[in-house]
Motif scaffolding. Structure first.
Motif, PDB file in Angstrom:
ATOM      1  N   ALA A  26       0.885  -1.168   0.000  1.00 21.90           N
ATOM      2  CA  ALA A  26       0.000   0.000   0.000  1.00 21.90           C
ATOM      3  C   ALA A  26       0.919   1.212   0.000  1.00 21.90           C
ATOM      4  O   ALA A  26       1.625   1.462   0.975  1.00 21.90           O
ATOM      5  CB  ALA A  26      -0.898  -0.008   1.232  1.00 21.90           C
ATOM      6  N   VAL A  27       0.957   1.952  -1.091  1.00 17.89           N
ATOM      7  CA  VAL A  27       1.956   3.013  -1.240  1.00 17.89           C
ATOM      8  C   VAL A  27       1.666   4.164  -0.291  1.00 17.89           C
ATOM      9  O   VAL A  27       0.520   4.419   0.098  1.00 17.89           O
ATOM     10  CB  VAL A  27       2.032   3.530  -2.692  1.00 17.89           C
ATOM     11  N   ARG A  28       2.723   4.876   0.085  1.00 15.93           N
ATOM     12  CA  ARG A  28       2.559   6.034   0.955  1.00 15.93           C
ATOM     13  C   ARG A  28       1.839   7.151   0.199  1.00 15.93           C
ATOM     14  O   ARG A  28       1.804   7.174  -1.040  1.00 15.93           O
ATOM     15  CB  ARG A  28       3.914   6.484   1.481  1.00 15.93           C
ATOM     16  N   SER A  29       1.265   8.072   0.939  1.00  9.60           N
ATOM     17  CA  SER A  29       0.426   9.115   0.323  1.00  9.60           C
ATOM     18  C   SER A  29       1.210   9.953  -0.675  1.00  9.60           C
ATOM     19  O   SER A  29       0.671  10.385  -1.702  1.00  9.60           O
ATOM     20  CB  SER A  29      -0.180  10.001   1.412  1.00  9.60           C
ATOM     21  N   GLU A  30       2.502  10.199  -0.404  1.00 11.36           N
ATOM     22  CA  GLU A  30       3.310  10.998  -1.318  1.00 11.36           C
ATOM     23  C   GLU A  30       3.461  10.304  -2.670  1.00 11.36           C
ATOM     24  O   GLU A  30       3.467  10.945  -3.725  1.00 11.36           O
ATOM     25  CB  GLU A  30       4.698  11.250  -0.719  1.00 11.36           C
ATOM     26  N   VAL A  31       3.589   8.979  -2.634  1.00 12.91           N
ATOM     27  CA  VAL A  31       3.701   8.208  -3.872  1.00 12.91           C
ATOM     28  C   VAL A  31       2.384   8.261  -4.642  1.00 12.91           C
ATOM     29  O   VAL A  31       2.363   8.493  -5.853  1.00 12.91           O
ATOM     30  CB  VAL A  31       4.096   6.752  -3.556  1.00 12.91           C
ATOM     31  N   ALA A  32       1.271   8.064  -3.941  1.00 12.51           N
ATOM     32  CA  ALA A  32      -0.044   8.093  -4.585  1.00 12.51           C
ATOM     33  C   ALA A  32      -0.313   9.460  -5.223  1.00 12.51           C
ATOM     34  O   ALA A  32      -0.895   9.546  -6.325  1.00 12.51           O
ATOM     35  CB  ALA A  32      -1.126   7.766  -3.566  1.00 12.51           C
ATOM     36  N   ILE A 213      10.756  -1.940  -1.557  1.00 10.89           N
ATOM     37  CA  ILE A 213      10.848  -0.523  -1.923  1.00 10.89           C
ATOM     38  C   ILE A 213       9.538   0.205  -1.652  1.00 10.89           C
ATOM     39  O   ILE A 213       9.531   1.411  -1.385  1.00 10.89           O
ATOM     40  CB  ILE A 213      11.281  -0.387  -3.392  1.00 10.89           C
ATOM     41  N   GLY A 214       8.417  -0.504  -1.715  1.00  6.38           N
ATOM     42  CA  GLY A 214       7.139   0.092  -1.354  1.00  6.38           C
ATOM     43  C   GLY A 214       6.484   0.933  -2.431  1.00  6.38           C
ATOM     44  O   GLY A 214       5.674   1.821  -2.132  1.00  6.38           O
ATOM     45  N   GLY A 215       6.801   0.658  -3.687  1.00  5.21           N
ATOM     46  CA  GLY A 215       6.206   1.418  -4.774  1.00  5.21           C
ATOM     47  C   GLY A 215       5.026   0.705  -5.397  1.00  5.21           C
ATOM     48  O   GLY A 215       4.568  -0.326  -4.908  1.00  5.21           O
ATOM     49  N   PRO A 216       4.519   1.239  -6.510  1.00  2.22           N
ATOM     50  CA  PRO A 216       3.470   0.554  -7.268  1.00  2.22           C
ATOM     51  C   PRO A 216       4.089  -0.606  -8.053  1.00  2.22           C
ATOM     52  O   PRO A 216       5.314  -0.797  -8.025  1.00  2.22           O
ATOM     53  CB  PRO A 216       2.967   1.650  -8.207  1.00  2.22           C
ATOM     54  N   THR A 217       3.284  -1.352  -8.771  1.00  5.39           N
ATOM     55  CA  THR A 217       3.793  -2.490  -9.528  1.00  5.39           C
ATOM     56  C   THR A 217       4.878  -2.029 -10.493  1.00  5.39           C
ATOM     57  O   THR A 217       4.638  -1.212 -11.388  1.00  5.39           O
ATOM     58  CB  THR A 217       2.653  -3.172 -10.301  1.00  5.39           C
ATOM     59  N   SER A 218       6.088  -2.563 -10.298  1.00  3.38           N
ATOM     60  CA  SER A 218       7.257  -2.109 -11.053  1.00  3.38           C
ATOM     61  C   SER A 218       8.427  -3.027 -10.733  1.00  3.38           C
ATOM     62  O   SER A 218       8.352  -3.861  -9.835  1.00  3.38           O
ATOM     63  CB  SER A 218       7.615  -0.659 -10.684  1.00  3.38           C
ATOM     64  N   GLY A 245       3.941   2.129 -17.332  1.00  2.00           N
ATOM     65  CA  GLY A 245       3.375   3.433 -17.621  1.00  2.00           C
ATOM     66  C   GLY A 245       4.035   4.568 -16.855  1.00  2.00           C
ATOM     67  O   GLY A 245       4.765   4.357 -15.882  1.00  2.00           O
ATOM     68  N   LYS A 246       3.746   5.773 -17.277  1.00  3.47           N
ATOM     69  CA  LYS A 246       4.377   6.957 -16.690  1.00  3.47           C
ATOM     70  C   LYS A 246       4.052   7.117 -15.215  1.00  3.47           C
ATOM     71  O   LYS A 246       4.906   7.523 -14.420  1.00  3.47           O
ATOM     72  CB  LYS A 246       3.938   8.215 -17.467  1.00  3.47           C
ATOM     73  N   GLU A 247       2.808   6.785 -14.821  1.00  2.00           N
ATOM     74  CA  GLU A 247       2.421   6.948 -13.420  1.00  2.00           C
ATOM     75  C   GLU A 247       3.175   5.976 -12.518  1.00  2.00           C
ATOM     76  O   GLU A 247       3.588   6.321 -11.415  1.00  2.00           O
ATOM     77  CB  GLU A 247       0.901   6.795 -13.243  1.00  2.00           C
ATOM     78  N   ASN A 248       3.410   4.747 -13.010  1.00  4.51           N
ATOM     79  CA  ASN A 248       4.154   3.781 -12.196  1.00  4.51           C
ATOM     80  C   ASN A 248       5.644   4.084 -12.172  1.00  4.51           C
ATOM     81  O   ASN A 248       6.320   3.825 -11.175  1.00  4.51           O
ATOM     82  CB  ASN A 248       3.894   2.361 -12.687  1.00  4.51           C
ATOM     83  N   ILE A 249       6.167   4.624 -13.245  1.00  3.91           N
ATOM     84  CA  ILE A 249       7.575   5.045 -13.243  1.00  3.91           C
ATOM     85  C   ILE A 249       7.786   6.133 -12.193  1.00  3.91           C
ATOM     86  O   ILE A 249       8.716   6.066 -11.382  1.00  3.91           O
ATOM     87  CB  ILE A 249       7.997   5.558 -14.635  1.00  3.91           C
ATOM     88  N   MET A 250       6.916   7.141 -12.191  1.00  8.53           N
ATOM     89  CA  MET A 250       7.059   8.224 -11.222  1.00  8.53           C
ATOM     90  C   MET A 250       6.782   7.745  -9.801  1.00  8.53           C
ATOM     91  O   MET A 250       7.440   8.172  -8.847  1.00  8.53           O
ATOM     92  CB  MET A 250       6.120   9.376 -11.593  1.00  8.53           C
ATOM     93  N   GLY A 251       5.808   6.839  -9.659  1.00 12.03           N
ATOM     94  CA  GLY A 251       5.534   6.280  -8.341  1.00 12.03           C
ATOM     95  C   GLY A 251       6.709   5.485  -7.819  1.00 12.03           C
ATOM     96  O   GLY A 251       7.080   5.593  -6.643  1.00 12.03           O
TER      97      GLY A 251
END
Length: 368
Positions: A26-32, A213-218, A245-251
Motif C-alpha cells: 500500500a503506497v505512501r500518500s506521497e507516492v499516490a 521498496i514500497g512502490g506501485p507495480t514495477s 506506464g508513466k504513473e508507475n515510473i514516477m511512483g
C-alpha cells in the motif's frame, strides 16, 4: 475505507507481508499523489525513462539502471540482454537465438516458483535452463562442469522460496563465473539491500519495485552499463509486451527515494512494536492450545509473530487460516509453515490498530 466494496470484495487486513497476490504494497500518500498527477499529464516517455534511470543509478550507486514492469519482467529482460547484447537484429529475433550462447545455469535449489516458474521465465527468451546439483546439495564442481561455450549466464536466487542450505553462495558462484567471463544475474526480488549483490560481484541484480521498496507495480534492474544498455534495448523486442506506464515510473521513483532515506533500525523497531502488540493482544485472549514466538527473517530485518498450534488446539493451522480468510474483514497470514502447524504474522503492511481486530476475530473463531 474499502475501495473494493464497489465490486463486493471485503476489506483485507494484510498480515502476510508484501505479497503479490494481495497487491504487494500500500503506497505512501506521497507516492499516490505523484502517481495521480502523472496519470493526468503527458510526457516524452523515452526522456522520462532516461531521466529516471540515470537518477536511480545514482541513488543506488550502480553503473546503470533499467526500470521494468515487475521483477519477473526484469528476469526475462536480463536474460534477453545477455543473449542479444546491443545487436538490434538479435533483439528482434528472440526467441530465435542468433549466436552460440543459449544456456542459463541455475542451482537445483534455486529453480523456484514465485507464482510462476523461474525456469519458464528463462525459457521464454529461447534460452535453455540448465539446473545443476540436487535440491540438497550443489558443489563447485557441479558449476564448473556445467559451464560450456554455450553458457550465456548464471542466475542466482535470493528468496525465501529458494533452498539456501548446501547451495553455493553468491561469492562462490561469482568466483567461478568470473574465470569464464560469464555474467551472474541475481534475482533479489523481495530483498532489502540494493547494493549488496553488485558489491559481491553480480553483473545484474533484479528487484521488485512494489515489495521492499514500497512502490506501485514495477521492477528494477541495476548493474553493468553494457548489460543495462542491452536491457533497455529490449523495448524493441520482448520488453514491449511488459512496458511500464508513466504513473508507475514516477511512483517507483518517489518510493525508492523515500526508501533509501529510511533508517533501517528505526524501521525494524517500528515493525517489532507492531509484532509485540499483536503478541500481547493474542495472549490476552487466553486461547488454549496456542503458543506464540517472535522470529526474525533469515536474510532481512523483519520480525514476525509465529502462532504455533499445540496438540490440544481446537483446529489445525490450515483450518484457522481458512476461517481468518473467510472473515470480513478478511485476515491474510503468511502460511509457508502451515503444514508444520505454524502461522506467521508479518507486520510490514499491518497497521498497529489492526492487531486488536485480529485478536478479537481469533477469539471469536476459537470459542465459537
Amino acid at each position: 475505507m474499502n475501495p473494493f466494496e464497489a465490486v463486493q470484495l471485503p476489506r483485507v487486513i494484510n498480515a502476510a507481508g508484501k505479497m503479490t497476490y494481495l497487491g504487494s504494497s500500500a503506497v505512501r500518500s506521497e507516492v499516490a499523489s505523484v502517481m495521480s498527477a502523472a496519470s493526468q499529464s503527458y510526457v516524452d516517455m523515452a526522456a522520462l525513462k532516461q531521466a529516471i534511470q540515470l537518477r536511480v543509478a545514482e541513488l543506488t550507486g550502480a553503473e546503470a539502471a533499467c526500470i521494468t514492469s515487475c521483477a519477473a519482467a526484469g528476469i526475462i529482460v536480463s536474460i534477453a540482454a545477455v543473449l542479444t547484447g546491443t545487436d538490434l537484429d538479435k533483439v528482434e529475433a528472440l526467441p530465435e537465438i542468433k549466436g552460440g550462447k543459449r544456456e542459463v545455469i541455475l542451482q537445483k535449489g534455486h529453480a523456484v516458483s514465485f507464482g510462476a516458474n523461474l525456469t519458464q521465465m528463462i525459457r521464454m527468451t529461447g534460452a535453455t535452463a540448465k539446473e545443476i546439483g540436487t535440491v540438497n546439495g550443489v558443489k563447485p564442481y557441479h558449476l564448473e562442469g556445467a559451464i560450456t561455450e554455450s553458457t550465456a549466464a548464471i542466475v542466482y536466487v535470493v528468496s525465501h522460496h529458494a533452498v539456501s542450505n548446501e547451495m553455493l553462495s553468491l561469492p562462490e558462484v561469482v568466483a567461478i563465473a568470473s574465470k569464464h567471463h560469464i555474467p551472474v544475474i541475481v534475482d533479489a526480488a523481495a530483498e532489502v539491500d540494493l547494493k549488496l549483490y553488485l558489491a559481491q560481484g553480480a553483473a545484474l541484480a533484479v528487484y521488485s519495485g512494489h515489495k521492499a521498496i514500497g512502490g506501485p507495480t514495477s521492477g528494477l534492474i541495476i548493474g553493468r552499463q553494457d548489460l543495462i544498455d542491452a536491457c533497455q534495448l529490449q523495448e524493441k523486442g520482448y520488453a514491449r509486451a511488459m512496458k511500464i506506464g508513466k504513473e508507475n515510473i514516477m511512483g517507483f521513483y518517489t518510493a525508492i527515494a523515500y526508501y533509501l532515506k529510511e533508517d533501517p533500525q528505526e524501521m525494524a523497531d517500528r515493525l517489532k512494536e507492531i509484532v509485540e502488540k499483536l503478541q500481547a493482544d493474542i495472549r490476552g485472549c487466553g486461547l488454549t492450545g496456542i503458543s506464540t514466538k517472535i522470529a526474525w527473517d533469515a536474510t532481512r530485518p523483519i520480525p514476525r509473530l509465529q502462532l504455533i498450534m499445540e496438540e490440544n488446539a481446537v483446529m489445525t493451522a490450515k483450518q484457522l487460516i481458512g476461517r481468518l480468510e473467510q472473515n470480513n474483514p478478511s485476515i491474510r497470514t503468511r502460511n509457508h509453515s502451515a503444514d508444520a502447524g505454524i502461522i506467521q504474522f508479518d507486520p510490514r503492511e499491518l497497521k498497529i490498530e489492526e492487531t486488536r481486530i485480529i485478536a478479537q476475530v481469533m477469539q471469536r473463531i476459537w470459542e465459537g
